[in-house]
Design an enzyme around this catalytic site. Sequence first.
Site, PDB file in Angstrom:
ATOM      1  NE  ARG A  40      10.150  34.733   5.286  1.00  0.00           N
ATOM      2  CZ  ARG A  40      10.143  36.028   5.534  1.00  0.00           C
ATOM      3  NH1 ARG A  40      10.778  36.523   6.568  1.00  0.00           N
ATOM      4  NH2 ARG A  40       9.498  36.855   4.739  1.00  0.00           N
ATOM      5  CG  ASP A  47      20.154  19.870  11.908  1.00  0.00           C
ATOM      6  OD1 ASP A  47      20.232  20.978  11.324  1.00  0.00           O
ATOM      7  OD2 ASP A  47      21.114  19.081  11.994  1.00  0.00           O
ATOM      8  CG  HIS A  49      21.601  23.667  -0.330  1.00  0.00           C
ATOM      9  ND1 HIS A  49      21.272  24.953   0.047  1.00  0.00           N
ATOM     10  CD2 HIS A  49      22.904  23.712  -0.710  1.00  0.00           C
ATOM     11  CE1 HIS A  49      22.324  25.731  -0.087  1.00  0.00           C
ATOM     12  NE2 HIS A  49      23.331  25.013  -0.548  1.00  0.00           N
ATOM     13  N   GLY A  65       8.348  27.452  -7.451  1.00  0.00           N
ATOM     14  CA  GLY A  65       7.707  26.184  -7.132  1.00  0.00           C
ATOM     15  C   GLY A  65       7.958  25.052  -8.111  1.00  0.00           C
ATOM     16  CB  SER A  66      10.493  24.261 -10.704  1.00  0.00           C
ATOM     17  OG  SER A  66      11.714  24.209 -10.015  1.00  0.00           O
ATOM     18  CG  ASP A  80      21.405  25.079   3.790  1.00  0.00           C
ATOM     19  OD1 ASP A  80      20.202  24.771   3.774  1.00  0.00           O
ATOM     20  OD2 ASP A  80      21.845  26.109   3.258  1.00  0.00           O
ATOM     21  NE  ARG A 137      14.405  33.109  15.263  1.00  0.00           N
ATOM     22  CZ  ARG A 137      13.179  33.144  15.770  1.00  0.00           C
ATOM     23  NH1 ARG A 137      12.300  33.989  15.296  1.00  0.00           N
ATOM     24  NH2 ARG A 137      12.858  32.326  16.764  1.00  0.00           N
ATOM     25  CG  LEU A 191      11.661  25.919   9.313  1.00  0.00           C
ATOM     26  CD1 LEU A 191      11.218  24.471   9.160  1.00  0.00           C
ATOM     27  CD2 LEU A 191      10.480  26.860   9.230  1.00  0.00           C
TER      28      LEU A 191
END
Length: 206
Positions: free
Chosen positions: A97, A147, A115, A16-17, A151, A69, A99
């Site tokens: 995960r 989307d 990313h 969580g940085s 990535d 997934r 989406l």
Amino acid sequence: MSDKKCNVGVLASGRGSNFQAICEACRREEYPARAACLVTDNPEAGALRIAADYGVPGFVVPVAVGKGRLPGEAEEEMARICVEHRVDLVALAGFMRILKGPLLDRFGGRIINIHPALLPSFPGLHSSRQAVDYGVKVSGCTVHFVDRTIDGGAIILQSAVPVLDDDDEGTLINRIHVEEHKSYVRAIELFAQGRLKIEGRRVKIL
Ligand code: GRF
């Protein structure tokens, strides 16, 4: 969105940085966003402690199956939490995960991801290892809209770092993380100010 703060819902699976950098920015009065909730699929995520430290409501939506997934029901539950917290923008910050359904349907065009590579190079997992193994001289980070591709959404911001001769995966990712924290905070600010305009694959900054 100019008269009120943009509510950001953060989805994170790990330490969580990036989430912390967002929380830190949101503490500034002039920053146009606030962290509305943190949602994780991982009960052990460091991001949960950070949420508690910053007074952000944190939620675990446990997922039985391994990486990859996100099952529809879990994604539905995450979407429900975001709606309940009046989220304007969903920020994926190390969310492991993929989406496929309810979040994309509910928050289409309002989900972003960070990313650790200069996309379209090195999508997917272990990007900095891929970059070192390939021998590129420059890598960095990309903030992009999400989307239905992996990535592959329209790019908002990129920031480059050098890849040094003696870098390994760890030293490179540490250098990239420093840029990530700045880029993600900036991208959220631009979104909150209504300054991102998507034109096909291109995102114009107004
Ligand atoms: C970051 O490198 C981000 O680019 C990737 O996952 C990592 C999350 O790191 N998607 P952290 O949990 O924010 O420290």
